[in-house]
Design a protein around this motif. Structure first.
Motif, PDB file in Angstrom:
ATOM      1  N   GLU A 244     -12.063  19.067   6.048  1.00  0.00           N
ATOM      2  CA  GLU A 244     -12.352  20.464   5.706  1.00  0.00           C
ATOM      3  C   GLU A 244     -11.112  21.239   5.275  1.00  0.00           C
ATOM      4  OE1 GLU A 244     -14.220  21.906   9.253  1.00  0.00           O
ATOM      5  OE2 GLU A 244     -15.966  20.610   8.985  1.00  0.00           O
ATOM      6  N   SER A 245      -9.952  20.572   5.298  1.00  0.00           N
ATOM      7  CA  SER A 245      -8.718  21.290   4.945  1.00  0.00           C
ATOM      8  C   SER A 245      -8.592  21.434   3.437  1.00  0.00           C
ATOM      9  CB  SER A 245      -7.507  20.550   5.502  1.00  0.00           C
ATOM     10  OG  SER A 245      -7.382  19.285   4.889  1.00  0.00           O
ATOM     11  N   LYS A 246      -7.826  22.439   3.023  1.00  0.00           N
ATOM     12  CA  LYS A 246      -7.568  22.640   1.603  1.00  0.00           C
ATOM     13  C   LYS A 246      -6.078  22.951   1.444  1.00  0.00           C
ATOM     14  CE  LYS A 246      -9.644  24.893  -2.413  1.00  0.00           C
ATOM     15  NZ  LYS A 246      -8.428  25.176  -3.153  1.00  0.00           N
TER      16      LYS A 246
ATOM     17  N   VAL B 119       0.846  -1.192   0.000  1.00  0.00           N
ATOM     18  CA  VAL B 119       0.000   0.000   0.000  1.00  0.00           C
ATOM     19  C   VAL B 119       0.884   1.245   0.000  1.00  0.00           C
ATOM     20  CG1 VAL B 119      -1.771   1.284   1.260  1.00  0.00           C
ATOM     21  CG2 VAL B 119      -1.814  -1.225   1.243  1.00  0.00           C
ATOM     22  N   GLY B 120       0.681   2.085  -0.975  1.00  0.00           N
ATOM     23  CA  GLY B 120       1.390   3.362  -1.006  1.00  0.00           C
ATOM     24  C   GLY B 120       0.544   4.431  -0.341  1.00  0.00           C
ATOM     25  N   ALA B 121       1.197   5.399   0.306  1.00  0.00           N
ATOM     26  CA  ALA B 121       0.454   6.481   0.949  1.00  0.00           C
ATOM     27  C   ALA B 121       1.140   7.812   0.648  1.00  0.00           C
ATOM     28  CB  ALA B 121       0.386   6.261   2.456  1.00  0.00           C
ATOM     29  N   SER B 122       0.339   8.788   0.278  1.00  0.00           N
ATOM     30  CA  SER B 122       0.865  10.134   0.022  1.00  0.00           C
ATOM     31  C   SER B 122      -0.021  11.173   0.700  1.00  0.00           C
ATOM     32  CB  SER B 122       0.881  10.441  -1.484  1.00  0.00           C
ATOM     33  OG  SER B 122       1.758   9.595  -2.181  1.00  0.00           O
ATOM     34  N   VAL B 123       0.588  12.310   0.986  1.00  0.00           N
ATOM     35  CA  VAL B 123      -0.174  13.458   1.463  1.00  0.00           C
ATOM     36  C   VAL B 123      -0.868  14.101   0.260  1.00  0.00           C
ATOM     37  CG1 VAL B 123       0.034  15.784   2.413  1.00  0.00           C
ATOM     38  CG2 VAL B 123       1.344  13.913   3.399  1.00  0.00           C
ATOM     39  N   ASP B 124      -2.123  14.387   0.427  1.00  0.00           N
ATOM     40  CA  ASP B 124      -2.886  15.007  -0.662  1.00  0.00           C
ATOM     41  C   ASP B 124      -2.507  16.484  -0.786  1.00  0.00           C
ATOM     42  OD1 ASP B 124      -4.731  15.859  -2.499  1.00  0.00           O
ATOM     43  OD2 ASP B 124      -6.425  15.824  -1.106  1.00  0.00           O
ATOM     44  N   LEU B 125      -1.868  16.821  -1.890  1.00  0.00           N
ATOM     45  CA  LEU B 125      -1.546  18.228  -2.155  1.00  0.00           C
ATOM     46  C   LEU B 125      -2.260  18.701  -3.416  1.00  0.00           C
ATOM     47  CD1 LEU B 125       2.259  18.747  -1.361  1.00  0.00           C
ATOM     48  CD2 LEU B 125       0.277  19.179   0.080  1.00  0.00           C
ATOM     49  N   SER B 126      -3.417  18.113  -3.684  1.00  0.00           N
ATOM     50  CA  SER B 126      -4.113  18.471  -4.923  1.00  0.00           C
ATOM     51  C   SER B 126      -4.429  19.962  -4.942  1.00  0.00           C
ATOM     52  CB  SER B 126      -5.393  17.638  -5.081  1.00  0.00           C
ATOM     53  OG  SER B 126      -6.167  17.728  -3.916  1.00  0.00           O
ATOM     54  N   GLY B 127      -4.280  20.551  -6.099  1.00  0.00           N
ATOM     55  CA  GLY B 127      -4.533  21.979  -6.262  1.00  0.00           C
ATOM     56  C   GLY B 127      -3.268  22.819  -6.209  1.00  0.00           C
ATOM     57  N   LEU B 128      -2.178  22.256  -5.653  1.00  0.00           N
ATOM     58  CA  LEU B 128      -0.918  23.004  -5.604  1.00  0.00           C
ATOM     59  C   LEU B 128      -0.025  22.563  -6.767  1.00  0.00           C
ATOM     60  CD1 LEU B 128      -0.059  22.955  -1.780  1.00  0.00           C
ATOM     61  CD2 LEU B 128      -1.060  24.811  -3.119  1.00  0.00           C
TER      62      LEU B 128
ATOM     63  N   THR C  37       8.073  16.040   0.386  1.00  0.00           N
ATOM     64  CA  THR C  37       8.088  14.724  -0.249  1.00  0.00           C
ATOM     65  C   THR C  37       6.931  13.910   0.336  1.00  0.00           C
ATOM     66  OG1 THR C  37       9.433  12.801  -0.803  1.00  0.00           O
ATOM     67  CG2 THR C  37       9.685  13.681   1.430  1.00  0.00           C
ATOM     68  N   GLY C  38       6.745  12.709  -0.187  1.00  0.00           N
ATOM     69  CA  GLY C  38       5.646  11.875   0.299  1.00  0.00           C
ATOM     70  C   GLY C  38       4.288  12.423  -0.071  1.00  0.00           C
ATOM     71  N   HIS C  39       4.228  13.230  -1.114  1.00  0.00           N
ATOM     72  CA  HIS C  39       2.956  13.846  -1.479  1.00  0.00           C
ATOM     73  C   HIS C  39       2.530  13.498  -2.910  1.00  0.00           C
ATOM     74  CE1 HIS C  39       5.150  16.807  -3.824  1.00  0.00           C
ATOM     75  NE2 HIS C  39       5.859  17.155  -2.769  1.00  0.00           N
ATOM     76  N   THR C  40       1.262  13.794  -3.192  1.00  0.00           N
ATOM     77  CA  THR C  40       0.693  13.432  -4.496  1.00  0.00           C
ATOM     78  C   THR C  40       1.332  14.228  -5.653  1.00  0.00           C
ATOM     79  OG1 THR C  40      -1.068  15.050  -4.098  1.00  0.00           O
ATOM     80  CG2 THR C  40      -1.565  12.742  -3.592  1.00  0.00           C
ATOM     81  N   GLY C  41       1.908  15.386  -5.336  1.00  0.00           N
ATOM     82  CA  GLY C  41       2.542  16.192  -6.383  1.00  0.00           C
ATOM     83  C   GLY C  41       3.697  15.460  -7.059  1.00  0.00           C
ATOM     84  N   PHE C  42       4.334  14.557  -6.335  1.00  0.00           N
ATOM     85  CA  PHE C  42       5.332  13.668  -6.942  1.00  0.00           C
ATOM     86  C   PHE C  42       4.711  12.289  -7.196  1.00  0.00           C
ATOM     87  CE2 PHE C  42       8.901  16.025  -4.466  1.00  0.00           C
ATOM     88  CZ  PHE C  42       8.971  16.989  -5.444  1.00  0.00           C
ATOM     89  N   GLY C  43       3.929  11.836  -6.234  1.00  0.00           N
ATOM     90  CA  GLY C  43       3.426  10.458  -6.249  1.00  0.00           C
ATOM     91  C   GLY C  43       2.658  10.091  -7.503  1.00  0.00           C
TER      92      GLY C  43
END
Lengths: 339, 107
Positions: A263-265, A125-134, A149-155
């Motif tokens: 609720e975070s963005k 299972v891979g896990a990333s921090v959601d940074l969608s929109g950035l 690192t560890g985020h969707t922007g690379f993942g």
């Protein structure tokens, strides 16, 4: 590593925005490398970092210690093998699930290969921090994220097109190994980072705890006797710490509060959960990523048709079968000559 | 050795230099407009090859012995990243979790 071997080392980092404001996590990583005697080139935001990096390789003739060479991956394989063997020694059986923080793909690829090499077929299972929109190449967005690192922007981009890196062929090919890909929010990872320190006595930088946040949520859906292993690879220090990252986020105008992390963005607010039950994972659609890889591979090769070799290669690349690849190619209007 | 914040560097001082790799307008077409509008800059530390003042064009010898050119930005540059205060949003988390675990669980 280089210091211990008496080798000269150059590190190239993306550190600052155009105001000269450095991301705390990267500043700390730079200090760490300088402490070991490396020459550290610190750049402002932009993917042209790869250009600088390749120019230096050409100029110096140095070995490219990229994360994406087979050597880099082999170095991570030992983690996977150790995870499986340690769990077997302690519990008498292999783990059921291994959760791995995912960004460029090396961590997932290496760990999964290591698990397989010792015969462990745990769910990967891979896990990333959601940074969608950035936007990862944005001078403005760069310092509005708390994870470098560890985020969707690379993942996401590296999984769907691995050969975008600093090597001709990337050895990190995570879609070959991922069984599930989960995202969590920045606030959830900060919360479990605090949790890990307070309950387990392990103080670590937040980026590696992305997998822990996902595992906390995932474990609630598993049977009591199942074993989940969290593959965590971070150290800590000033800057590379959840306190530093949250203080920095506030300085950049990000709203930080307790509440429901849903609720975070990204880039606007970070919400720290009030209770562990609020930690939840979101499944990223792996089939969508697989179709994306197939499209990128065909476009990258400039190919208008696919035969047996391509079908089998793409099936391996996506951990699927010829039928899945053929269907995707059909949707893309690529002709298939299967024999 | 120079003190932190000194404006004048002497040969052999540990310094930071700054250079522009790509000027604004020559950035990769792939980057968004806000990044296109600014240069790609580089900072690196090394030993100053000759006496110079902050703002002067200089050469340095890096930690691994390479010679690099740039504008002298700082003499004996400090590391300024810190932990900062405990964010109020996290300060209660440990106590809350311990309270939840009281009377149950393994510890």
């Amino acid at each position: 590593m280089s210091a211990a071997q008496g080798l000269k080392c150059i590190v190239v980092q993306e550190v600052f925005d155009s105001r000269g404001v450095g991301q705390p996590e990267i500043l700390e990583k730079g200090r760490h490398c300088e402490a070991y005697g490396a020459e550290v080139l610190q750049l402002t935001v932009g993917p042209e970092l790869f250009y600088v990096f390749l120019a230096i390789l050409e100029e110096t003739g140095f070995f490219n210690a990229s994360l994406y060479t087979p050597f880099g991956i082999a170095g991570i394989e030992t983690i996977g093998a150790e995870i499986a063997e340690d769990v077997k020694r302690r519990e008498g059986r292999f783990p059921d699930v291994v959760v791995i923080t995912h960004a460029g793909g090396g961590n997932v690829t290496g760990t999964a290969r290591g698990l397989r090499k010792v015969g462990c077929r745990a769910q990967v299972v891979g896990a990333s921090v959601d940074l969608s929109g950035l936007h990862m190449a944005s001078d403005r967005d760069f310092n509005r994220k708390s994870f470098t690192t560890g985020h969707t922007g690379f993942g996401v981009p590296f999984a769907t097109w691995p050969d975008r890196a600093d090597v001709p062929r990337n050895a990190a090919r995570p879609l070959r190994y991922l069984d599930r890909y989960l995202t969590v929010t920045q606030g959830e990872v900060f919360y479990v980072t605090e949790m890990l320190a307070r309950l387990e006595g392990l103080e670590r930088g937040p980026a590696g705890n992305t997998s822990l946040a996902a595992a906390v949520a995932l474990a609630r859906g598993l049977d009591k006797d199942q074993i989940v292993v969290v593959q965590e690879t971070e150290y800590t220090g000033a800057g590379k710490h959840h306190y530093a990252q949250l203080n920095f986020a506030k300085e950049q105008g990000i709203q930080v509060r307790r509440g429901d992390p849903r609720e975070s963005k990204p880039g606007e607010s970070t919400v720290i959960p009030e209770r562990p039950e609020q930690i939840k994972v979101t499944d990223f659609d792996l089939n969508r990523m697989r179709r994306s890889l197939i499209r990128n591979a065909m476009e990258g090769a400039g190919a208008k048709s696919a035969g047996n070799v391509e079908l089998d290669f793409l099936a391996e690349e996506t951990q699927t079968d010829r039928a899945f690849v053929k269907q995707t190619l059909g949707e893309l209007g690529v002709s298939v000559n299967e024999v | 050795m120079a003190d932190i914040g000194t404006e004048q560097g002497r040969k052999g001082d540990w310094v930071q230099i700054h250079s522009t790799v790509l000027p604004a307008g020559q950035r990769s077409p792939a980057v968004p407009p806000e990044t296109q509008a600014v240069p790609l800059e580089m900072r690196v530390k090394g030993f100053l090859d000759h006496d110079a003042a902050v703002g002067d064009e200089v050469t340095v010898t890096t930690a691994i012995g390479r010679t690099l050119k740039g504008t002298l930005e700082a003499v004996n540059p400090p590391y300024t990243h810190t932990f900062g205060p405990i964010p109020p949003e996290l300060v209660h988390v440990g106590v809350e979790l311990r309270e939840r675990l009281k009377g149950g669980g393994d510890r």
